[in-house]
Design a protein around this motif. Structure first.
Motif, PDB file in Angstrom:
ATOM      1  N   ASP A   1       0.852  -1.152   0.298  1.00 50.66           N
ATOM      2  CA  ASP A   1       0.607  -0.166  -0.358  1.00 50.66           C
ATOM      3  C   ASP A   1       0.270   0.938   0.458  1.00 50.66           C
ATOM      4  O   ASP A   1      -0.153   2.291  -0.050  1.00 50.66           O
ATOM      5  CB  ASP A   1      -1.176  -0.266   1.330  1.00 50.66           C
ATOM      6  CG  ASP A   1      -1.925  -0.946   1.264  1.00 50.66           C
ATOM      7  OD1 ASP A   1      -2.259  -1.425  -0.119  1.00 50.66           O
ATOM      8  OD2 ASP A   1      -2.748  -1.671   2.697  1.00 50.66           O
ATOM      9  N   GLU A   2       2.049   0.920   0.199  1.00 52.23           N
ATOM     10  CA  GLU A   2       3.004   2.225   0.327  1.00 52.23           C
ATOM     11  C   GLU A   2       3.854   2.634  -0.778  1.00 52.23           C
ATOM     12  O   GLU A   2       3.843   2.067  -1.440  1.00 52.23           O
ATOM     13  CB  GLU A   2       3.793   1.852   1.406  1.00 52.23           C
ATOM     14  CG  GLU A   2       4.699   3.080   2.229  1.00 52.23           C
ATOM     15  CD  GLU A   2       5.329   2.568   3.384  1.00 52.23           C
ATOM     16  OE1 GLU A   2       6.394   3.129   3.518  1.00 52.23           O
ATOM     17  OE2 GLU A   2       5.499   0.514   3.882  1.00 52.23           O
ATOM     18  N   SER A   3       3.682   3.825  -1.255  1.00 53.65           N
ATOM     19  CA  SER A   3       4.864   4.082  -2.383  1.00 53.65           C
ATOM     20  C   SER A   3       5.748   4.330  -2.050  1.00 53.65           C
ATOM     21  O   SER A   3       6.783   4.185  -1.123  1.00 53.65           O
ATOM     22  CB  SER A   3       3.968   6.109  -2.827  1.00 53.65           C
ATOM     23  OG  SER A   3       4.736   5.807  -4.071  1.00 53.65           O
ATOM     24  N   HIS A   4       6.508   3.605  -2.732  1.00 51.51           N
ATOM     25  CA  HIS A   4       7.950   3.660  -2.970  1.00 51.51           C
ATOM     26  C   HIS A   4       9.191   5.189  -4.144  1.00 51.51           C
ATOM     27  O   HIS A   4      10.382   5.255  -3.799  1.00 51.51           O
ATOM     28  CB  HIS A   4       9.002   2.782  -2.872  1.00 51.51           C
ATOM     29  CG  HIS A   4       9.331   2.023  -4.921  1.00 51.51           C
ATOM     30  ND1 HIS A   4       7.479   1.539  -5.171  1.00 51.51           N
ATOM     31  CD2 HIS A   4       9.853   1.787  -6.040  1.00 51.51           C
ATOM     32  CE1 HIS A   4       7.387   1.210  -6.821  1.00 51.51           C
ATOM     33  NE2 HIS A   4       9.086   1.855  -6.615  1.00 51.51           N
ATOM     34  N   ILE A   5       7.949   6.007  -4.588  1.00 50.76           N
ATOM     35  CA  ILE A   5       8.011   7.361  -4.964  1.00 50.76           C
ATOM     36  C   ILE A   5       7.190   8.108  -4.774  1.00 50.76           C
ATOM     37  O   ILE A   5       6.092   7.856  -4.467  1.00 50.76           O
ATOM     38  CB  ILE A   5       7.451   6.368  -6.633  1.00 50.76           C
ATOM     39  CG1 ILE A   5       8.363   5.483  -7.086  1.00 50.76           C
ATOM     40  CG2 ILE A   5       8.022   7.680  -7.563  1.00 50.76           C
ATOM     41  CD1 ILE A   5       7.372   4.688  -8.055  1.00 50.76           C
ATOM     42  N   ALA A   6       8.136   8.941  -4.907  1.00 55.92           N
ATOM     43  CA  ALA A   6       7.238  10.624  -4.102  1.00 55.92           C
ATOM     44  C   ALA A   6       7.792  11.632  -5.066  1.00 55.92           C
ATOM     45  O   ALA A   6       8.952  11.950  -5.767  1.00 55.92           O
ATOM     46  CB  ALA A   6       7.785  10.846  -2.893  1.00 55.92           C
ATOM     47  N   VAL A   7       6.400  12.290  -5.213  1.00 56.64           N
ATOM     48  CA  VAL A   7       6.964  13.597  -6.503  1.00 56.64           C
ATOM     49  C   VAL A   7       6.399  14.916  -5.814  1.00 56.64           C
ATOM     50  O   VAL A   7       5.715  15.419  -4.676  1.00 56.64           O
ATOM     51  CB  VAL A   7       5.566  13.845  -7.331  1.00 56.64           C
ATOM     52  CG1 VAL A   7       6.411  14.583  -8.636  1.00 56.64           C
ATOM     53  CG2 VAL A   7       6.147  12.175  -8.585  1.00 56.64           C
TER      54      VAL A   7
END
Lengths: 434, 103
Positions: B30-36
């Motif tokens: 559920d946890e994103s490993h990419i942030a923008v």
């Protein structure tokens, strides 16, 4: 895992990490390999050629037992323009017997798994499904790694980073210069299923013979990079790889370039009836020798792609450099172990071993290749195109007298090529390209 | 088994990106490993992440002029964060993400 201590921790079960693990375990070192994939090889990818000189030393006659695809007897370098090709074609029965020119196609998910088993048989411990999130340090000295597991700290006399081209730990720890669009290629590849009989017929091969075809010029729209087709046993690997800088400069999506390449009139007939069974992507390091950091520090060494050990010239070797660096790091550790000195000084023989070998000799020779191509774009853009056009025009049959054809060609070259510039470029190219 | 050459004469057809992604086994968290950094994305005239990512992880939300991150499509090459430092990428949790069958 808390307070566990090993002699060496290796981050990443790719070719460099496993070569180091195998060499260390064979010499009685307690070694732990930490891999984030489900199994060694699960996340590993390459274009397709395994250069196996070092491998043959580690596992003699590996070709009799390893899951390899084909041995390469045919290498072809092709310049494309919009609708034509000119090729140089090397095919030799000389490559048809052991050690098969140390050139094989393979599929990494399968090969790396086997290679890791060889290291395990020697006593290396490999744990999978575990991501290393950071390095543990005491002062300036690396003493272990922090993993994503509960109680996930593991300690060691020495850590070997074999994390691959996306070198986040190496970069984060200041052990290598930043990854930039000018020193990283993005490569996309598809594996296309075809029966072995069709492959052998289509590429003029027999038995386990294979072909490796590299495409330049219009194949990658004049970007720094190339496209490729490699034959596996019952599939072919088709892909393109170009500097990220050039994708950005032309606002091209990697998959668009791949799809255009696959549709080129010189390429499409080779792919008839083939069905895509996998789509994959990775970065390739094209760091210059001049930008390399030391590649080692107190309690740590960098090997393989994260160290930037890829030959960026037409040779495009990486797998053999990766394995060699793993072996050298292991040997440097064994030497440090004798004096129980795992400091920067103690591990210093890693770099001197690399420097004394073909690895750094080659990388030093080709230190300027990428910058040369970036500064002399004719070599990847107009020169291949002009070569194709000259060949096409010279052999065009339309009842023009040959003397007139010749005159037109000379005029074309004079109009499109600056001889002074070409002479100067060829003088520089002798060191950068050949 | 005999091969019928006629079965292999049809032109190869490129699949769509989502069809290609369906060929790769991916295990999701559920946890994103990419942030923008959305502000920096808005200021990027090229909107480079929209085309540089081979898996089309980044999509434009036209209403909000923001970047949608379909991190579960990621093939883990890391190109996004090299192309544009306003994306930050880290390794997915151990055992998650892509598993290649061929590689």
């Amino acid at each position: 895992m808390s307070d566990e201590k090993f002699e060496v921790i290796i981050v990443g079960a790719g070719l460099s990490g496993v070569a180091a693990a195998l060499t260390l375990a064979r010499n009685g070192v307690e070694v732990l390999v930490i891999e984030r994939g489900d199994f060694p090889g699960a996340k590993n990818l390459f274009g397709g050629i395994l250069y196996s000189g070092v491998l043959a030393e580690l596992v003699p006659k590996f070709w009799e037992k390893a899951p390899i695809e084909r041995h390469i007897v045919n290498r072809r370098w092709v310049a494309l323009d919009v609708d034509s090709q000119v090729a140089i074609d090397l095919k030799s029965a000389h490559f048809d017997k052991p050690p098969y020119n140390n050139t094989f196609t393979a599929l990494r998910s399968q090969f790396d798994r086997w290679f890791a088993e060889q290291a395990e048989e020697e006593g290396a411990l490999i744990i999978c499904e575990t991501t290393v999130e950071g390095l543990l340090t005491e002062g300036d000295r690396v003493v272990g790694v922090r993993t994503g597991r509960d109680d996930g700290d593991v300690f060691a006399d020495c850590v070997i980073l074999a994390e691959g081209a996306n070198a986040l730990l190496s970069e984060g720890a200041g052990l290598r210069p930043a990854m930039t669009p000018a020193n990283r290629v993005n490569a996309v590849k598809e594996v296309l299923a075809l029966p072995s009989e069709i492959i052998e017929d289509r590429f003029h091969l027999e038995g386990s013979q294979g072909a490796a075809v590299e495409y330049f010029g219009g194949a990658v729209k004049g970007m720094v990079g190339s496209a490729f087709i490699y034959t596996n046993r019952d599939s072919i690997s088709v892909g393109v790889g170009c500097l990220i800088e050039d994708y950005l400069g032309t606002k091209t999506a990697p998959y668009e370039l791949l799809d255009e390449f696959k549709a080129h009139p010189s390429v499409a007939p080779l792919l008839r009836g083939a069905k895509t069974v996998e789509y994959a992507t990775k970065m390739i390091p094209e760091d210059s020798y001049d930008d390399f950091s030391d590649l080692y520090a107190d309690g740590i060494m960098l090997v393989g792609d994260c160290a930037g050990l890829v030959n960026p010239s037409i040779h495009h070797e990486g797998t053999n450099l990766a394995m060699a660096s793993g072996v050298f790091a292991a040997e440097a550790f064994l030497e440090a172990r004798k004096k129980r000195d795992f400091s920067r000084t103690g591990l210093g023989s890693y770099r001197s071993r690399l420097n004394a070998s073909w690895v750094m000799q080659d990388l030093k020779h080709y230190r300027g290749t990428v910058d040369f191509l970036r500064a002399n774009r004719e070599f990847i853009d107009s020169y291949p195109r002009i070569t194709v056009e000259l060949m096409r025009d010279y052999f065009t049959i339309d009842d023009t007298p040959k003397t007139e054809v010749r005159r037109r060609l000379i005029r074309k070259v004079r109009d499109e090529v600056s001889f002074l510039r070409l002479m100067r470029q060829l003088w520089q190219a002798r060191k950068n390209l050949i | 088994m005999a091969i019928d050459v006629k079965d292999y004469l049809q032109p190869h057809v490129s699949l769509s990106i989502s069809e290609r992604l369906d060929l790769v086994r991916r295990r999701f968290t559920d946890e994103s490993h990419i942030a923008v950094d959305q502000e920096a994305f808005r200021n990027d005239d090229d909107r480079a992440v929209l085309y540089i990512c081979p898996a089309q992880v980044f999509k434009l939300n036209e209403e909000e002029d923001s970047c949608i991150v379909n991190f579960e499509d990621c093939l883990e090459c890391g190109t996004c964060q090299v192309a544009r430092r306003y994306t930050s990428w880290r390794n997915p949790k151990g055992g998650y993400g892509v598993t290649y069958r061929y590689g």
